[in-house]
Design an enzyme around this catalytic site. Structure first.
Site, mmCIF file in Angstrom:
data_model
loop_
_atom_site.group_PDB
_atom_site.id
_atom_site.type_symbol
_atom_site.label_atom_id
_atom_site.label_comp_id
_atom_site.label_asym_id
_atom_site.label_seq_id
_atom_site.Cartn_x
_atom_site.Cartn_y
_atom_site.Cartn_z
ATOM 1 C CB ALA A 125 -0.934 -0.008 1.209
ATOM 2 N N PRO A 129 -5.595 8.316 -1.724
ATOM 3 C CG PRO A 129 -7.573 8.119 -0.482
ATOM 4 C CD PRO A 129 -6.097 7.883 -0.398
ATOM 5 C CG PHE A 157 -6.223 3.204 -6.910
ATOM 6 C CD1 PHE A 157 -7.607 3.288 -6.941
ATOM 7 C CD2 PHE A 157 -5.487 4.320 -7.286
ATOM 8 C CE1 PHE A 157 -8.240 4.464 -7.338
ATOM 9 C CE2 PHE A 157 -6.112 5.500 -7.690
ATOM 10 C CZ PHE A 157 -7.496 5.570 -7.705
ATOM 11 C CD GLU A 242 4.764 -2.249 -8.769
ATOM 12 O OE1 GLU A 242 5.394 -1.599 -7.937
ATOM 13 O OE2 GLU A 242 3.534 -2.145 -8.955
ATOM 14 N N GLY A 340 -14.272 -8.658 -34.658
ATOM 15 C CA GLY A 340 -15.522 -7.999 -35.045
ATOM 16 C C GLY A 340 -16.463 -7.855 -33.858
ATOM 17 N N GLY A 341 -17.759 -8.072 -34.068
ATOM 18 C CA GLY A 341 -18.761 -7.924 -33.001
ATOM 19 C C GLY A 341 -18.487 -8.843 -31.829
HETATM 20 C C1 LIG Z 1 -6.004 -1.749 -10.778
HETATM 21 C C2 LIG Z 1 -4.987 -0.974 -10.019
HETATM 22 C C3 LIG Z 1 -4.187 -1.634 -9.106
HETATM 23 C C4 LIG Z 1 -3.252 -0.922 -8.350
HETATM 24 N N1 LIG Z 1 -2.540 -1.580 -7.370
HETATM 25 C C5 LIG Z 1 -1.806 -0.852 -6.491
HETATM 26 C C6 LIG Z 1 -1.207 -1.472 -5.336
HETATM 27 O O1 LIG Z 1 -1.321 -2.689 -5.138
HETATM 28 N N2 LIG Z 1 -0.529 -0.687 -4.466
HETATM 29 C C7 LIG Z 1 -0.389 0.667 -4.653
HETATM 30 O O2 LIG Z 1 0.211 1.316 -3.823
HETATM 31 N N3 LIG Z 1 -0.939 1.276 -5.731
HETATM 32 C C8 LIG Z 1 -1.649 0.560 -6.643
HETATM 33 N N4 LIG Z 1 -2.211 1.177 -7.734
HETATM 34 C C9 LIG Z 1 -2.051 2.619 -7.902
HETATM 35 C C10 LIG Z 1 -1.192 3.049 -9.090
HETATM 36 O O3 LIG Z 1 0.155 2.735 -8.886
HETATM 37 C C11 LIG Z 1 -1.467 4.539 -9.282
HETATM 38 O O4 LIG Z 1 -2.785 4.657 -9.794
HETATM 39 C C12 LIG Z 1 -0.483 5.222 -10.188
HETATM 40 O O5 LIG Z 1 0.780 5.262 -9.601
HETATM 41 C C13 LIG Z 1 -0.926 6.661 -10.532
HETATM 42 O O6 LIG Z 1 -1.273 7.393 -9.407
HETATM 43 P P1 LIG Z 1 -2.681 8.183 -9.385
HETATM 44 O O7 LIG Z 1 -3.716 7.224 -9.788
HETATM 45 O O8 LIG Z 1 -2.820 8.827 -8.070
HETATM 46 O O9 LIG Z 1 -2.557 9.270 -10.528
HETATM 47 P P2 LIG Z 1 -1.964 10.754 -10.362
HETATM 48 O O10 LIG Z 1 -0.647 10.674 -9.696
HETATM 49 O O11 LIG Z 1 -3.001 11.617 -9.779
HETATM 50 O O12 LIG Z 1 -1.763 11.137 -11.896
HETATM 51 C C14 LIG Z 1 -2.832 11.553 -12.732
HETATM 52 C C15 LIG Z 1 -2.287 11.843 -14.125
HETATM 53 O O13 LIG Z 1 -1.323 12.902 -14.029
HETATM 54 C C16 LIG Z 1 -0.094 12.486 -14.607
HETATM 55 N N5 LIG Z 1 1.025 13.057 -13.876
HETATM 56 C C17 LIG Z 1 1.235 13.073 -12.530
HETATM 57 N N6 LIG Z 1 2.412 13.618 -12.260
HETATM 58 C C18 LIG Z 1 2.984 13.950 -13.448
HETATM 59 C C19 LIG Z 1 4.236 14.554 -13.841
HETATM 60 N N7 LIG Z 1 5.168 14.872 -12.942
HETATM 61 N N8 LIG Z 1 4.457 14.745 -15.161
HETATM 62 C C20 LIG Z 1 3.525 14.399 -16.074
HETATM 63 N N9 LIG Z 1 2.365 13.824 -15.781
HETATM 64 C C21 LIG Z 1 2.087 13.607 -14.472
HETATM 65 C C22 LIG Z 1 -0.105 10.975 -14.477
HETATM 66 O O14 LIG Z 1 0.802 10.379 -15.396
HETATM 67 C C23 LIG Z 1 -1.555 10.659 -14.757
HETATM 68 O O15 LIG Z 1 -1.759 10.628 -16.140
HETATM 69 C C24 LIG Z 1 -3.101 0.470 -8.548
HETATM 70 C C25 LIG Z 1 -3.884 1.125 -9.506
HETATM 71 C C26 LIG Z 1 -4.823 0.433 -10.221
HETATM 72 C C27 LIG Z 1 -5.674 1.182 -11.211
#
Ligand SMILES: Cc1cc2nc3c(=O)[nH]c(=O)nc-3n(C[C@H](O)[C@H](O)[C@H](O)COP(=O)(O)OP(=O)(O)OC[C@H]3O[C@@H](n4cnc5c(N)ncnc54)[C@H](O)[C@@H]3O)c2cc1C
Length: 381
Positions: A125, A129, A157, A242, A340-341
């Site tokens: 983790a 959020p 997540f 990872e 396709g479909g």
């Molecule tokens: C199905 C799933 C499983 C996951 N499993 C885990 C888990 O087991 N443990 C865990 O800790 N996390 C987990 N994650 C989280 C995942 O690693 C994050 O979603 C990811 O690192 C992006 O963080 P965020 O979603 O907060 O996006 P944000 O950091 O809010 O980014 C939003 C957008 O802004 C862009 N952005 C942000 N900063 C920059 C920058 N400096 N330059 C350019 N663009 C930028 C990003 O590329 C993205 O497009 C999981 C996510 C999903 C969807």
């Protein structure tokens, strides 16, 4: 096959293939639709020697390195045909390496060994959020009070978070920035720790994804991994394997979508011939095969370089993740088109692979963050 593969890898492939064909494939569609696979699968996978691949024998693992894990995880996807199950069953792959690399012998025995034995489930983790990309700004606070840390905050997540017995958790024990981050293991049942939500998502349905809450959650100081405020480098070191694993999953998903498409193109008829009889479809398949081969070549090379401990491994792993997720996204899209479909129907595998693939430019560090890592290493600014 990866270029690095030898007899050991071949043996591992058949071991994992046997397990996945017998224990996962027959239930793949049902588990994906139910958004859960049975917890008993962890024990079965451990007994088949599948969970322990890549882990030291001291904690009950079968030994091996990142190349072994890469081929095992590919077979899991190819033969099991459920990406959600493969990633859920494999969440320990990101959760226990920090314990094995930086934990004490007691912590390895207490936390890692039961996971490798399939008796416990582990999750990692980091993401909150408020943000995932900017790891150094994480806000979940752990205040030391005597023999305990009192943890307050939330994570989101988190793969396998709903069912995890141990959660390797990134917390803030010090001041702002990366120098204030520590890693602690939070155990299921600790008062103040709860799963606040099981999240519904685009793909990876068979794996659960959780939002976690910590409210005055008292975690023993004995659960601190490594030194206090030294967690950030631990997390960064963990990201390299990872990202390689995620690249490998992309290669596997693309390979599976390609194989499904080749079979379909041989059988499906239109205008008096099979789809493969049309040059445009044959060329689509040829382009799919080519992009997969290129992604596999880079991923395999980076795995070998990471294994050798080369300094640029972090940047190379970022390149492999981007190249493989680009290839995968394109290949699954073409696979749907060829079907396709039927390619849009939930009962057809490529529809699910199309959804599963969308995670890879996001999870484990986004495509943009990978480019930032590459840019930093190359020194553009
Ligand atoms: C199905 C799933 C499983 C996951 N499993 C885990 C888990 O087991 N443990 C865990 O800790 N996390 C987990 N994650 C989280 C995942 O690693 C994050 O979603 C990811 O690192 C992006 O963080 P965020 O979603 O907060 O996006 P944000 O950091 O809010 O980014 C939003 C957008 O802004 C862009 N952005 C942000 N900063 C920059 C920058 N400096 N330059 C350019 N663009 C930028 C990003 O590329 C993205 O497009 C999981 C996510 C999903 C969807």
């Amino acid at each position: 096959m990866y270029l690095f593969e030898g007899e050991e890898h071949a043996a591992l492939r058949s071991q994992v293939r046997r397990f996945a064909r017998e224990h996962i494939a027959p239930h793949a569609a049902e588990w994906e639709e139910n958004e859960e696979f049975p917890v008993e699968l962890y024990r079965a996978a451990a007994e088949a020697g599948v969970i322990g691949i890549g882990y030291p024998t001291e904690v009950g693992g079968g030994g091996g390195d990142v190349t072994h894990v890469l081929v095992a995880s590919e077979e899991m996807v190819l033969a099991g045909r459920s990406v959600g199950t493969a990633v859920g069953l494999g969440s320990h792959g990101i959760a226990i390496p920090p314990i094995l690399r930086f934990g004490t012998d007691e912590q390895k025995k207490r936390f890692a060994a039961p996971v490798v034995e399939g008796k416990k489930i582990a999750a990692l983790a980091i993401t909150e959020p408020g943000g995932g990309s900017d790891v150094a700004s994480l806000a979940t606070r752990a205040e030391r009070k005597g023999d305990h840390y009192v943890v307050n905050g939330a994570k989101t997540f988190i793969t396998s978070g709903c069912r995890a017995d141990i959660v390797t958790t990134a917390v803030r024990t010090g001041g702002e920035g990366h120098a204030g981050v520590s890693i602690i293991v939070v155990e299921r049942g600790t008062p103040g720790f709860e799963v606040s939500r099981k999240l519904k998502k685009t793909g990876w349905w068979a794996s659960d994804t959780a939002e976690l809450a910590f409210q005055d959650c008292r975690v023993p100081v004995a659960n601190l991994i490594g030194a206090e405020n030294a967690g950030f480098p631990i997390l960064m070191a963990n990201f390299v394997p990872e990202r390689l694993m995620l690249a490998g999953q992309c290669v596997a998903i693309a390979e599976l979508a390609y194989r499904e498409s080749v079979s379909y193109a041989r059988e499906r008829r239109a205008f008096g011939r099979t789809l493969g009889g049309f040059q445009v479809i044959r060329h689509k398949l040829a382009d799919m095969a080519t992009r997969i081969a290129a992604a596999r070549a880079l991923t395999g090379e980076v795995a070998v370089r990471a294994q050798r401990g080369e300094l640029t491994a972090a940047s190379l792993a970022a390149m492999a993740k981007n190249a493989a997720s680009d290839a995968c996204s394109w290949v699954v899209d073409q696979a749907v088109q060829i079907h396709g479909g039927y390619g849009y129907m939930r009962e057809v595998l490529v529809e699910r692979l199309f959804r599963d693939a969308r995670l890879y430019p996001i999870g484990g560090g986004t495509r943009e963050i990978m480019n930032e890592i590459i840019a930093k290493t190359e020194g553009y600014a």
